[in-house]
Design a protein around this motif. Structure first.
Motif, mmCIF file in Angstrom:
data_model
loop_
_atom_site.group_PDB
_atom_site.id
_atom_site.type_symbol
_atom_site.label_atom_id
_atom_site.label_comp_id
_atom_site.label_asym_id
_atom_site.label_seq_id
_atom_site.Cartn_x
_atom_site.Cartn_y
_atom_site.Cartn_z
ATOM 1 N N ASP A 53 0.862 -1.174 0.000
ATOM 2 C CA ASP A 53 0.000 0.000 0.000
ATOM 3 C C ASP A 53 0.908 1.236 0.000
ATOM 4 O OD1 ASP A 53 -3.037 0.880 0.908
ATOM 5 O OD2 ASP A 53 -1.508 2.232 1.700
ATOM 6 N N GLY A 54 0.471 2.296 -0.672
ATOM 7 C CA GLY A 54 1.321 3.484 -0.759
ATOM 8 C C GLY A 54 1.733 4.025 0.594
ATOM 9 N N SER A 55 0.877 3.901 1.603
ATOM 10 C CA SER A 55 1.200 4.437 2.929
ATOM 11 C C SER A 55 2.311 3.658 3.621
ATOM 12 C CB SER A 55 -0.055 4.457 3.810
ATOM 13 O OG SER A 55 -0.604 3.155 3.920
ATOM 14 N N ASP A 56 2.674 2.495 3.092
ATOM 15 C CA ASP A 56 3.764 1.711 3.673
ATOM 16 C C ASP A 56 5.102 1.919 2.965
ATOM 17 O OD1 ASP A 56 2.940 0.337 5.975
ATOM 18 O OD2 ASP A 56 1.764 -1.071 4.773
ATOM 19 N N VAL A 57 5.148 2.767 1.952
ATOM 20 C CA VAL A 57 6.419 3.043 1.267
ATOM 21 C C VAL A 57 7.229 4.025 2.115
ATOM 22 C CG1 VAL A 57 7.491 4.010 -0.789
ATOM 23 C CG2 VAL A 57 5.455 2.571 -1.009
ATOM 24 N N GLN A 58 8.441 3.628 2.467
ATOM 25 C CA GLN A 58 9.285 4.391 3.378
ATOM 26 C C GLN A 58 10.697 4.519 2.793
ATOM 27 O OE1 GLN A 58 8.522 3.130 7.607
ATOM 28 N NE2 GLN A 58 7.032 1.739 6.643
ATOM 29 N N PRO A 59 11.610 5.176 3.514
ATOM 30 C CA PRO A 59 12.950 5.397 2.954
ATOM 31 C C PRO A 59 13.654 4.127 2.479
ATOM 32 C CG PRO A 59 12.650 6.829 4.835
ATOM 33 C CD PRO A 59 11.426 5.954 4.771
ATOM 34 N N GLU A 60 13.437 3.003 3.156
ATOM 35 C CA GLU A 60 14.073 1.760 2.708
ATOM 36 C C GLU A 60 13.597 1.378 1.305
ATOM 37 O OE1 GLU A 60 14.023 1.842 7.173
ATOM 38 O OE2 GLU A 60 12.572 2.270 5.595
ATOM 39 N N GLU A 61 12.301 1.619 1.044
ATOM 40 C CA GLU A 61 11.760 1.323 -0.289
ATOM 41 C C GLU A 61 12.325 2.280 -1.338
ATOM 42 O OE1 GLU A 61 10.010 -1.114 2.235
ATOM 43 O OE2 GLU A 61 9.599 1.032 2.506
ATOM 44 N N TRP A 62 12.514 3.542 -0.979
ATOM 45 C CA TRP A 62 13.093 4.485 -1.943
ATOM 46 C C TRP A 62 14.429 3.958 -2.444
ATOM 47 C CZ3 TRP A 62 12.330 9.170 1.817
ATOM 48 C CH2 TRP A 62 10.974 9.520 1.858
ATOM 49 N N GLN A 63 15.256 3.477 -1.529
ATOM 50 C CA GLN A 63 16.564 2.956 -1.935
ATOM 51 C C GLN A 63 16.424 1.704 -2.782
ATOM 52 O OE1 GLN A 63 18.079 2.863 2.135
ATOM 53 N NE2 GLN A 63 19.586 4.440 1.614
ATOM 54 N N ALA A 64 15.474 0.838 -2.421
ATOM 55 C CA ALA A 64 15.275 -0.383 -3.200
ATOM 56 C C ALA A 64 14.763 -0.071 -4.598
ATOM 57 C CB ALA A 64 14.291 -1.308 -2.472
ATOM 58 N N PHE A 65 13.820 0.875 -4.706
ATOM 59 C CA PHE A 65 13.298 1.251 -6.020
ATOM 60 C C PHE A 65 14.401 1.866 -6.877
ATOM 61 C CE2 PHE A 65 8.819 2.132 -4.048
ATOM 62 C CZ PHE A 65 8.699 0.786 -3.738
ATOM 63 N N ALA A 66 15.234 2.706 -6.258
ATOM 64 C CA ALA A 66 16.328 3.320 -7.006
ATOM 65 C C ALA A 66 17.305 2.271 -7.514
ATOM 66 C CB ALA A 66 17.054 4.344 -6.133
ATOM 67 N N ARG A 67 17.599 1.280 -6.694
ATOM 68 C CA ARG A 67 18.509 0.211 -7.132
ATOM 69 C C ARG A 67 17.927 -0.560 -8.309
ATOM 70 N NH1 ARG A 67 18.850 -0.752 -1.359
ATOM 71 N NH2 ARG A 67 20.711 0.284 -0.533
ATOM 72 N N ALA A 68 16.611 -0.781 -8.270
ATOM 73 C CA ALA A 68 15.968 -1.494 -9.373
ATOM 74 C C ALA A 68 16.077 -0.705 -10.675
ATOM 75 C CB ALA A 68 14.503 -1.768 -9.038
ATOM 76 N N GLY A 78 13.161 3.328 -21.276
ATOM 77 C CA GLY A 78 12.384 4.066 -20.304
ATOM 78 C C GLY A 78 11.835 3.116 -19.260
ATOM 79 N N ILE A 79 11.526 3.654 -18.083
ATOM 80 C CA ILE A 79 11.016 2.841 -16.975
ATOM 81 C C ILE A 79 9.765 3.498 -16.406
ATOM 82 C CG2 ILE A 79 11.507 1.979 -14.651
ATOM 83 C CD1 ILE A 79 14.446 1.785 -15.466
ATOM 84 N N VAL A 80 8.726 2.691 -16.214
ATOM 85 C CA VAL A 80 7.499 3.130 -15.542
ATOM 86 C C VAL A 80 7.440 2.426 -14.195
ATOM 87 C CG1 VAL A 80 4.969 3.052 -15.589
ATOM 88 C CG2 VAL A 80 6.250 3.578 -17.677
ATOM 89 N N ILE A 81 7.088 3.166 -13.153
ATOM 90 C CA ILE A 81 6.928 2.577 -11.818
ATOM 91 C C ILE A 81 5.500 2.822 -11.356
ATOM 92 C CG2 ILE A 81 7.739 2.544 -9.439
ATOM 93 C CD1 ILE A 81 10.409 3.655 -10.393
ATOM 94 N N THR A 82 4.734 1.741 -11.160
ATOM 95 C CA THR A 82 3.394 1.890 -10.601
ATOM 96 C C THR A 82 3.503 1.914 -9.084
ATOM 97 O OG1 THR A 82 2.986 -0.511 -10.626
ATOM 98 C CG2 THR A 82 2.320 0.755 -12.574
ATOM 99 N N HIS A 83 2.730 2.805 -8.448
ATOM 100 C CA HIS A 83 2.991 3.164 -7.047
ATOM 101 C C HIS A 83 1.692 3.629 -6.413
ATOM 102 C CE1 HIS A 83 4.790 5.356 -3.647
ATOM 103 N NE2 HIS A 83 5.999 4.945 -4.004
ATOM 104 N N GLY A 84 1.528 3.367 -5.128
ATOM 105 C CA GLY A 84 0.394 3.916 -4.396
ATOM 106 C C GLY A 84 0.433 5.429 -4.378
ATOM 107 N N THR A 85 -0.726 6.062 -4.515
ATOM 108 C CA THR A 85 -0.754 7.522 -4.685
ATOM 109 C C THR A 85 -0.429 8.287 -3.408
ATOM 110 O OG1 THR A 85 -3.144 7.559 -4.285
ATOM 111 C CG2 THR A 85 -2.404 7.403 -6.583
ATOM 112 N N ASP A 86 -0.631 7.677 -2.233
ATOM 113 C CA ASP A 86 -0.484 8.445 -0.991
ATOM 114 C C ASP A 86 0.924 8.991 -0.794
ATOM 115 O OD1 ASP A 86 -3.113 8.062 -0.408
ATOM 116 O OD2 ASP A 86 -2.808 6.550 1.144
ATOM 117 N N THR A 87 1.928 8.226 -1.166
ATOM 118 C CA THR A 87 3.319 8.668 -0.980
ATOM 119 C C THR A 87 4.067 8.808 -2.301
ATOM 120 O OG1 THR A 87 3.965 6.354 -0.637
ATOM 121 C CG2 THR A 87 3.526 7.682 1.337
#
Length: 337
Positions: A53-68, A78-87
């Protein structure tokens, strides 16, 4: 034919009703079905990297998404990232700093209603995101409601409306109309420096929204709790109490401890200017760092990112005096702000 990767992280776009409300599905079945129905003029690979859920995305996820993104970047246009809207706006802003000079488009999107619903906005948002991902325009963006927003300028402004995100203090970089996706002149230029990601960050950052009667002792308490940086949403152009409850004294104590305090405005639009009124000038004298016209999301993530690169207060001050990813309109020579 261009090759696009979709990284799925969960969110409303890929949710189904469960026992306690909507929950993101495992895998990427819905996203794959939606993309196949769109018949995009590109090759699309899909890779699930989270189920949140978007509300559970935190700094650890930011680093993981960036690594991906870093891992996939050499193999895709190009890269598309689907993501919860809250964060989503926080993640887009943070990856804008982490992935500076990324040579391909990285486009965030999501939905206000799940793809599993007949009237979902998810398919159109995916269509717009895929178009932007094929544009060969480098940078981090948000695609939503047929508009493309710079990653550091997106703010979620609605809880259920399909026009959930606005571009704040910056023009839309693209809009969909009868001619397709039309990009404007405000796109970032292709980076001249080498792509050198910087993923370190500091999680010990606190956000304060001032209210009349705010007790400055709260700021001193944050320092004692080990926070390394503070963002303050001040009144109007940068106002704060200086009588009875003098917040500027607390700012001075933070500065003496080497803790940066960034001051921006509670107002969604237009810039803060700490030189305009006496309280703002006192805040500057006591060490406040101007936030200019940055969104809260961009200011908070920039401070977390800056403290990950440099612990020194003056180095952080220099970072905030630099426009890295279109996040701030810095004053020209002779302007105050």
């Amino acid at each position: 034919m261009r090759k696009i990767l979709i990284l799925t992280t969960g969110g409303t776009i890929a949710s189904r009703p469960a026992g306690k409300g909507l929950e993101p599905e495992a895998g990427a079945t819905m996203v794959r079905a939606a993309v196949d129905a769109l018949k995009p003029a590109c090759e699309v690979d899909i890779q699930p990297i989270a189920q949140l859920d978007g509300s559970d995305v935190q700094p650890e996820e930011w680093q993981a998404f960036a690594r991906a993104v870093i891992e996939a970047c050499p193999d895709y246009d190009g890269i598309v990232i689907t993501h919860g809207t809250d964060t989503l706006a926080y993640t887009a802003a943070m990856l804008s700093y982490m992935l500076r000079a990324c040579p391909i488009p990285v486009v965030f999107t999501g939905a206000q209603a799940p793809l599993s619903r007949p009237l979902s906005d998810g398919s159109e948002n995916l269509r717009c995101a895929l178009a932007m991902a094929q544009s060969q325009k480098p940078g981090v963006f948000v695609a939503f409601d047929r508009k493309v927003i710079l990653g550091t300028r997106a703010v979620k402004v609605r809880t259920t409306g399909f026009d959930a995100f606005k571009s704040v203090n910056y023009p839309y970089v693209g809009e969909v109309n009868a001619r397709g996706l039309v990009l404007n002149a405000h796109l970032p230029k292709r980076p001249s420096q080498l792509f050198s990601p910087e993923l370190r960050l500091c999680k010990r950052v606190f956000l304060i929204k001032l209210i009349p009667g705010f007790n400055p002792d709260v700021v001193d308490l944050l320092a004692s709790l080990g926070y390394k940086g503070v963002v303050i949403e001040a009144f109007g152009a940068g106002g704060m109490h200086v009588i009875r409850r003098d917040l500027t004294d607390s700012l001075e104590r933070l500065t003496r401890q080497g803790i940066p305090a960034v001051v921006c405005s509670q107002c969604l639009y237009e810039h803060s200017d700490l030189n305009l009124y006496k309280p703002g000038q006192l805040a500057l004298e006591k060490g406040a760092i101007p936030g200019y016209d940055m969104t809260t999301e961009a200011a908070v993530t920039k401070l977390m990112w800056a403290l990950g690169q440099e612990a020194d207060l003056e180095a952080v001050r220099k970072i905030f005096a630099t426009n890295f990813a279109g996040e701030a309109t810095l004053p020209q020579a002779g302007e105050s702000r």
